[in-house]
Design a protein around this motif. Structure first.
Motif, PDB file in Angstrom:
ATOM      1  N   LEU A 136     -39.749 -18.735   7.452  1.00 32.64           N
ATOM      2  CA  LEU A 136     -40.055 -18.926   8.865  1.00 32.64           C
ATOM      3  C   LEU A 136     -39.103 -19.944   9.486  1.00 32.64           C
ATOM      4  O   LEU A 136     -38.640 -19.769  10.623  1.00 32.64           O
ATOM      5  CB  LEU A 136     -41.506 -19.385   9.025  1.00 32.64           C
ATOM      6  CG  LEU A 136     -42.028 -19.522  10.452  1.00 32.64           C
ATOM      7  CD1 LEU A 136     -41.913 -18.203  11.213  1.00 32.64           C
ATOM      8  CD2 LEU A 136     -43.475 -19.994  10.448  1.00 32.64           C
ATOM      9  N   GLY A 137     -38.780 -20.979   8.727  1.00 32.17           N
ATOM     10  CA  GLY A 137     -37.814 -21.956   9.223  1.00 32.17           C
ATOM     11  C   GLY A 137     -36.455 -21.337   9.474  1.00 32.17           C
ATOM     12  O   GLY A 137     -35.810 -21.616  10.504  1.00 32.17           O
ATOM     13  N   GLU A 138     -35.995 -20.505   8.541  1.00 34.96           N
ATOM     14  CA  GLU A 138     -34.703 -19.827   8.739  1.00 34.96           C
ATOM     15  C   GLU A 138     -34.752 -18.864   9.917  1.00 34.96           C
ATOM     16  O   GLU A 138     -33.790 -18.739  10.672  1.00 34.96           O
ATOM     17  CB  GLU A 138     -34.329 -19.078   7.462  1.00 34.96           C
ATOM     18  CG  GLU A 138     -34.032 -19.973   6.276  1.00 34.96           C
ATOM     19  CD  GLU A 138     -33.845 -19.191   4.982  1.00 34.96           C
ATOM     20  OE1 GLU A 138     -33.400 -19.792   4.001  1.00 34.96           O
ATOM     21  OE2 GLU A 138     -34.146 -17.981   4.964  1.00 34.96           O
ATOM     22  N   LEU A 139     -35.882 -18.173  10.056  1.00 36.18           N
ATOM     23  CA  LEU A 139     -36.038 -17.182  11.119  1.00 36.18           C
ATOM     24  C   LEU A 139     -35.840 -17.807  12.495  1.00 36.18           C
ATOM     25  O   LEU A 139     -35.305 -17.162  13.411  1.00 36.18           O
ATOM     26  CB  LEU A 139     -37.437 -16.567  11.020  1.00 36.18           C
ATOM     27  CG  LEU A 139     -37.812 -15.446  11.976  1.00 36.18           C
ATOM     28  CD1 LEU A 139     -37.054 -14.170  11.640  1.00 36.18           C
ATOM     29  CD2 LEU A 139     -39.319 -15.193  11.928  1.00 36.18           C
ATOM     30  N   LEU A 140     -36.241 -19.083  12.636  1.00 35.81           N
ATOM     31  CA  LEU A 140     -36.198 -19.745  13.941  1.00 35.81           C
ATOM     32  C   LEU A 140     -35.067 -20.770  14.040  1.00 35.81           C
ATOM     33  O   LEU A 140     -35.023 -21.552  14.995  1.00 35.81           O
ATOM     34  CB  LEU A 140     -37.543 -20.419  14.211  1.00 35.81           C
ATOM     35  CG  LEU A 140     -38.769 -19.494  14.163  1.00 35.81           C
ATOM     36  CD1 LEU A 140     -40.053 -20.274  14.407  1.00 35.81           C
ATOM     37  CD2 LEU A 140     -38.633 -18.350  15.161  1.00 35.81           C
ATOM     38  N   PRO A 142     -31.284 -21.385  14.792  1.00 36.65           N
ATOM     39  CA  PRO A 142     -30.098 -20.717  15.370  1.00 36.65           C
ATOM     40  C   PRO A 142     -28.861 -20.806  14.494  1.00 36.65           C
ATOM     41  O   PRO A 142     -27.950 -19.984  14.627  1.00 36.65           O
ATOM     42  CB  PRO A 142     -29.891 -21.473  16.695  1.00 36.65           C
ATOM     43  CG  PRO A 142     -31.219 -22.069  17.015  1.00 36.65           C
ATOM     44  CD  PRO A 142     -31.837 -22.408  15.691  1.00 36.65           C
ATOM     45  N   ALA A 143     -28.820 -21.776  13.573  1.00 38.05           N
ATOM     46  CA  ALA A 143     -27.648 -21.920  12.713  1.00 38.05           C
ATOM     47  C   ALA A 143     -27.727 -21.056  11.457  1.00 38.05           C
ATOM     48  O   ALA A 143     -26.740 -20.957  10.718  1.00 38.05           O
ATOM     49  CB  ALA A 143     -27.486 -23.387  12.312  1.00 38.05           C
ATOM     50  N   ASP A 144     -28.857 -20.431  11.208  1.00 33.47           N
ATOM     51  CA  ASP A 144     -29.027 -19.645   9.987  1.00 33.47           C
ATOM     52  C   ASP A 144     -28.567 -18.208  10.210  1.00 33.47           C
ATOM     53  O   ASP A 144     -28.725 -17.642  11.299  1.00 33.47           O
ATOM     54  CB  ASP A 144     -30.498 -19.652   9.564  1.00 33.47           C
ATOM     55  CG  ASP A 144     -30.684 -19.168   8.137  1.00 33.47           C
ATOM     56  OD1 ASP A 144     -30.695 -20.024   7.228  1.00 33.47           O
ATOM     57  OD2 ASP A 144     -30.801 -17.951   7.925  1.00 33.47           O
ATOM     58  N   ARG A 145     -28.017 -17.601   9.172  1.00 30.42           N
ATOM     59  CA  ARG A 145     -27.517 -16.226   9.327  1.00 30.42           C
ATOM     60  C   ARG A 145     -28.642 -15.207   9.493  1.00 30.42           C
ATOM     61  O   ARG A 145     -28.398 -14.068   9.864  1.00 30.42           O
ATOM     62  CB  ARG A 145     -26.599 -15.843   8.160  1.00 30.42           C
ATOM     63  CG  ARG A 145     -27.263 -15.610   6.818  1.00 30.42           C
ATOM     64  CD  ARG A 145     -26.233 -15.442   5.719  1.00 30.42           C
ATOM     65  NE  ARG A 145     -26.826 -15.035   4.454  1.00 30.42           N
ATOM     66  CZ  ARG A 145     -26.933 -13.764   4.052  1.00 30.42           C
ATOM     67  NH1 ARG A 145     -26.495 -12.788   4.834  1.00 30.42           N
ATOM     68  NH2 ARG A 145     -27.467 -13.470   2.889  1.00 30.42           N
ATOM     69  N   ARG A 146     -29.873 -15.598   9.194  1.00 26.09           N
ATOM     70  CA  ARG A 146     -31.016 -14.706   9.408  1.00 26.09           C
ATOM     71  C   ARG A 146     -31.817 -15.094  10.658  1.00 26.09           C
ATOM     72  O   ARG A 146     -32.975 -14.720  10.791  1.00 26.09           O
ATOM     73  CB  ARG A 146     -31.930 -14.718   8.175  1.00 26.09           C
ATOM     74  CG  ARG A 146     -31.308 -14.050   6.939  1.00 26.09           C
ATOM     75  CD  ARG A 146     -32.312 -13.966   5.801  1.00 26.09           C
ATOM     76  NE  ARG A 146     -31.801 -13.193   4.688  1.00 26.09           N
ATOM     77  CZ  ARG A 146     -31.068 -13.697   3.690  1.00 26.09           C
ATOM     78  NH1 ARG A 146     -30.752 -14.989   3.702  1.00 26.09           N
ATOM     79  NH2 ARG A 146     -30.641 -12.919   2.710  1.00 26.09           N
ATOM     80  N   TYR A 147     -31.218 -15.806  11.560  1.00 25.41           N
ATOM     81  CA  TYR A 147     -31.885 -16.213  12.799  1.00 25.41           C
ATOM     82  C   TYR A 147     -32.385 -14.978  13.555  1.00 25.41           C
ATOM     83  O   TYR A 147     -31.636 -14.050  13.818  1.00 25.41           O
ATOM     84  CB  TYR A 147     -30.894 -16.996  13.669  1.00 25.41           C
ATOM     85  CG  TYR A 147     -31.424 -17.414  15.020  1.00 25.41           C
ATOM     86  CD1 TYR A 147     -32.589 -18.164  15.141  1.00 25.41           C
ATOM     87  CD2 TYR A 147     -30.729 -17.077  16.187  1.00 25.41           C
ATOM     88  CE1 TYR A 147     -33.062 -18.565  16.378  1.00 25.41           C
ATOM     89  CE2 TYR A 147     -31.190 -17.480  17.435  1.00 25.41           C
ATOM     90  CZ  TYR A 147     -32.365 -18.220  17.516  1.00 25.41           C
ATOM     91  OH  TYR A 147     -32.830 -18.611  18.757  1.00 25.41           O
ATOM     92  N   LEU A 148     -33.701 -14.962  13.820  1.00 31.85           N
ATOM     93  CA  LEU A 148     -34.378 -13.890  14.554  1.00 31.85           C
ATOM     94  C   LEU A 148     -34.299 -12.531  13.850  1.00 31.85           C
ATOM     95  O   LEU A 148     -34.505 -11.490  14.486  1.00 31.85           O
ATOM     96  CB  LEU A 148     -33.840 -13.763  15.985  1.00 31.85           C
ATOM     97  CG  LEU A 148     -33.927 -15.022  16.853  1.00 31.85           C
ATOM     98  CD1 LEU A 148     -33.440 -14.704  18.265  1.00 31.85           C
ATOM     99  CD2 LEU A 148     -35.343 -15.578  16.881  1.00 31.85           C
ATOM    100  N   TYR A 149     -34.052 -12.542  12.532  1.00 35.23           N
ATOM    101  CA  TYR A 149     -33.991 -11.269  11.806  1.00 35.23           C
ATOM    102  C   TYR A 149     -35.402 -10.872  11.354  1.00 35.23           C
ATOM    103  O   TYR A 149     -36.025 -11.587  10.560  1.00 35.23           O
ATOM    104  CB  TYR A 149     -33.055 -11.370  10.603  1.00 35.23           C
ATOM    105  CG  TYR A 149     -32.938 -10.067   9.846  1.00 35.23           C
ATOM    106  CD1 TYR A 149     -32.531  -8.897  10.492  1.00 35.23           C
ATOM    107  CD2 TYR A 149     -33.266  -9.995   8.492  1.00 35.23           C
ATOM    108  CE1 TYR A 149     -32.440  -7.690   9.809  1.00 35.23           C
ATOM    109  CE2 TYR A 149     -33.172  -8.787   7.797  1.00 35.23           C
ATOM    110  CZ  TYR A 149     -32.765  -7.642   8.471  1.00 35.23           C
ATOM    111  OH  TYR A 149     -32.682  -6.438   7.802  1.00 35.23           O
ATOM    112  N   PRO A 150     -35.932  -9.760  11.821  1.00 36.35           N
ATOM    113  CA  PRO A 150     -37.359  -9.434  11.615  1.00 36.35           C
ATOM    114  C   PRO A 150     -37.723  -8.935  10.224  1.00 36.35           C
ATOM    115  O   PRO A 150     -38.879  -8.564  10.002  1.00 36.35           O
ATOM    116  CB  PRO A 150     -37.620  -8.353  12.667  1.00 36.35           C
ATOM    117  CG  PRO A 150     -36.306  -7.732  12.931  1.00 36.35           C
ATOM    118  CD  PRO A 150     -35.279  -8.816  12.741  1.00 36.35           C
TER     119      PRO A 150
END
Length: 740
Positions: A136-140, A142-150
């Motif tokens: 969940l932290g990665e999902l939200l 913006p610097a992560d490559r899985r940002y907003l990836y469902p």
């Protein structure tokens, strides 16, 4: 040593005790773990633990579970075994651990070997797990490559049961085999130090599944009061704004669900607390890896449409449990209805094409994706009772974790009942119970029932030698069993109920079992439902039951509780209204008026006589409304139900001019007091409560409190439903006993 040699069956190894091992210090130990040990990061955990302790050898997944060997100093091996149990991954469930001390083999490093598919398939398949905090932290971020990836996941979370195609659990044996990992995902997948090591659904925006519409469009549709069909983890859900009365009513009309309460998804626990009174135990259940729907009391705060729960005393609430749900709730941060993607009494849709065909007349918009679902898994439903979880519908998050029983089972397939159907198979000392299938009233539901049997048997390479079914000859599951061509053991419905609860709690006899529900085919051909059994092993003695009465109109009386009330009044010679008097000829002649001992039907009659509900639009509604009337009232007052004879109870209730809350409480207390009476009459000190009536929280908790105050051990359901969703477990256990 190669993988084939390493995977040699435990029983073929030469086992030595520690004092037989040559040399004072170096040894080798093998641990074979059975249970839900695949897909939870157990192999990288074992790798890291062995590396920390400077131990060598290997670990692998097998069809039976997980096998790990370590070689090194004896003291370090003892420490490894202790920490293996104490520090195992949070999602792992170890049912058995077999340890064998072996002669040293001279390993010089620790390896993670390829899975061994040769052993008998007994490994437990893990349920689908809610999104973990790291993902969940990665999902939200913006610097992560899985940002907003469902479709973000790792070894601690994500789909499991709904994507697995075969055991052992490896990517080529899942529906993710269609997606080739990119270089970055493959590095994670291959690194034992990474939390995505062998996370079979591992993916990212560059290589994984994709949405076929946008979250913004879906959120705009919800804001406009439209109905959204969302492809979730285990099938489609129907969503609409839970604050919008018109949208909720439109969903009721289109789904053909007039009265039954809808569940809701809340964007956060804080938002859920705005509308509901949530205890710490209820909050913990919502936030658990299973993330079920939890039945909670409304707080009374305005905002939720009144037609969401209708007349239910509870609100069914869950939190977002997949990245897709989290992102949608981010776009639309308000309570939404989240109900099964089906017409009432049909199975949920799982493929995009199926959903557009079957849900096209219900949904206004669709939010789909291209990750296939191997099998449906509805949202589970739990209630906190006696301070712990009690599962009322067992599906996503719980199924198909096995129930370990106290004896070896034959190859038995239990096909459950007609309502709230589940099926189960006996594998060794495990009973593997399927996900909730539902009522078998429609052809579509019966097709889903047959597919569930085929799927469970195929997944475990299971070939049944014996079928266990209900005694009722007209149940669709019973008729299927009779057509199977295999030997059939018919198990009485209420025997199965209490045996299920006893098996789940590992209770051996003797015990007193209360099997109370609405309808079950009795051993004498009558309709049972208020039974008391003295149980010792496979022996069931019916030692008491509710006094029988007639059900005028047969099945019509199940829906129309006033008919049961009329029967009781007619029997006692109490004045009836004009509508009830029309039933007198049926009762006098016994025409289409079978006898019953059902506590569920007594609830219907009491609800009608108290002016609470004369009819039920869905199973158990009248009883639910009668329980709701009690509210926060606390009283020890009670009607009289000595020996299960309802005559004094009905006379007292009819004469009572008190408030509905007090009438309801006195009725419930009378049932609890009858339980105490039967328990005190018996010499046994173990009491088992099972059957749909014990979904009633007030009755269950009051009876348990009174029994425990008298020094008795009380057992209720926890992980297997007390309703008919649990009887497949009881059928499997009792059929095995009768076959031995």
């Amino acid at each position: 040593m190669d993988a084939a040699a390493a995977g040699t069956a435990f029983s073929s190894m030469s086992a030595l005790s520690p004092d037989q091992i040559p040399g004072p210090r170096t040894a080798r130990v093998r641990a074979a773990l059975c249970g839900a040990v695949q897909g939870v990061g157990f192999r990288p955990f074992a790798y890291r633990l062995a590396s920390e302790l400077a131990l060598n050898s290997w670990v692998l997944n097998s069809s039976a579970g997980l096998v790990v060997e370590v070689e090194g100093p004896e003291a370090a091996l003892e420490q490894f075994l202790s920490r293996l149990d104490r520090e195992k991954p949070a999602a792992a469930v170890v049912l058995t651990r077999e340890v064998s001390w072996l002669a040293p083999a001279g390993f010089t490093r620790f390896e993670i070997l390829a899975s061994d598919a040769g052993a008998e398939k007994t490994a437990a398949v893990l349920p689908d797990l809610a999104t973990c905090g790291d993902c969940l932290g990665e999902l939200l971020d913006p610097a992560d490559r899985r940002y907003l990836y469902p479709f973000t996941n790792c070894t601690n979370c994500g789909p499991r049961y709904t994507i697995i195609l075969d055991i052992p659990y490896d990517r080529p044996r899942t529906t993710m085999r269609e997606f080739q990992m990119c270089a970055a995902c493959r590095r994670e997948y291959a690194d034992p130090r990474d939390r995505r090591f062998h996370a079979q659904p591992n993916a990212c925006p560059a290589c994984g599944p994709r949405l076929e519409a946008t979250l913004r469009e879906a959120a705009e549709a919800l804001a406009a009061g439209r109905i959204l069909a969302l492809k979730g983890i285990g099938g489609f859900q129907l969503l609409t704004d839970a604050r919008n009365t018109e949208a909720v009513e439109r969903l009721r009309v289109r789904k053909h669900r007039e009265e039954r309460p809808f569940a809701m998804m809340m964007p956060s626990l804080a938002e859920a607390r705005r509308y509901c009174a949530i205890s710490d135990a209820e909050a913990a259940a919502m936030a658990s890896a299973a993330a079920p729907i939890v039945l909670v009391r409304p707080s009374g705060a305005p905002g939720i449409a009144p037609n969401v729960a209708k007349h239910s005393p509870y609100l069914g609430v869950m939190l977002p449990y997949s990245p897709l749900h989290h992102l949608l709730m981010r776009e639309f941060p308000h309570p939404v209805i989240a109900t099964s993607g089906n017409l009432s009494d049909e199975p949920i849709a799982i493929s995009n094409q199926e959903a557009r065909t079957r849900l096209g007349a219900i949904a206004d918009v669709f939010l789909t994706h291209d990750r296939p679902i191997a099998r449906p898994a509805d949202d589970s439903v739990v209630r906190i009772s006696r301070g712990r979880e009690s599962v009322l519908r067992r599906a996503r998050g719980y199924a198909p974790l096995p129930v370990r029983v106290g004896r070896e089972l034959p190859a038995v397939l239990a096909v459950g009942g007609h309502l709230k159907n589940t099926v189960a198979i006996g594998v060794g000392r495990q009973v593997i119970v399927s996900q909730h299938i539902g009522d078998l009233d429609t052809l579509e539901a019966r097709g889903a029932f047959e597919r569930a049997i085929d799927d469970l048997c195929r997944l475990y390479d299971f070939k049944p030698e014996l079928i266990a079914c209900d005694l009722h000859p007209d149940y669709a599951s019973t008729q299927w069993a009779r057509r199977s061509g295999l030997p059939v053991v018919a198990v009485q419905h209420h025997h199965a109920h209490v045996a299920s609860c006893a098996a789940e709690n590992d209770v051996s006899g003797p015990y007193l079992g209360f099997g109370w529900d609405g309808t079950g085919y009795g051993g004498d051909g009558a309709i049972w439902g208020g039974e008391v059994f003295l149980v010792d092993g496979a022996r069931f003695e019916r030692v008491a039951h509710l006094r029988t009465f007639r059900l005028p109109g047969g099945e019509a009386a199940i829906r129309e509780g006033w008919r049961s009330a009329a029967s009781l009044l007619w029997t006692l010679g109490i004045e009836m209204d004009a509508r009830a008097r029309r039933l007198a000829p049926l009762l006098e002649k016994g025409l289409n008026a079978p006898l019953t001992s059902s506590v569920g039907r007594l609830f219907d009659a009491a609800s009608a006589l108290a002016g609470v509900a004369r009819e039920s639009r869905f199973e158990g509604q009248a009883a639910m409304l009668l329980e709701r009337e009690i509210g926060s009232l606390e009283t020890g007052e009670s009607y009289t139900l000595a020996g299960g004879d309802w005559e004094p109870l009905i006379r007292e209730l009819v004469a009572d001019r008190g408030p509905a809350a007090l009438i309801a409480a006195k009725f419930h207390n009378a049932l609890a007091n009858w339980i105490i009476e039967e328990a005190e009459r018996s010499a046994v000190r173990q009491v088992v409560l099972s059957g749909g009536v014990f979904q009633n929280r007030y009755l269950t908790e009051r009876a348990a409190t009174l029994l425990e105050a008298r020094g008795m051990a009380v057992y209720t359901h926890q992980r297997v439903p007390t309703n008919d969703g649990g009887i497949a477990l009881g059928q499997a256990v009792l059929a095995a006993a009768s076959a031995s």
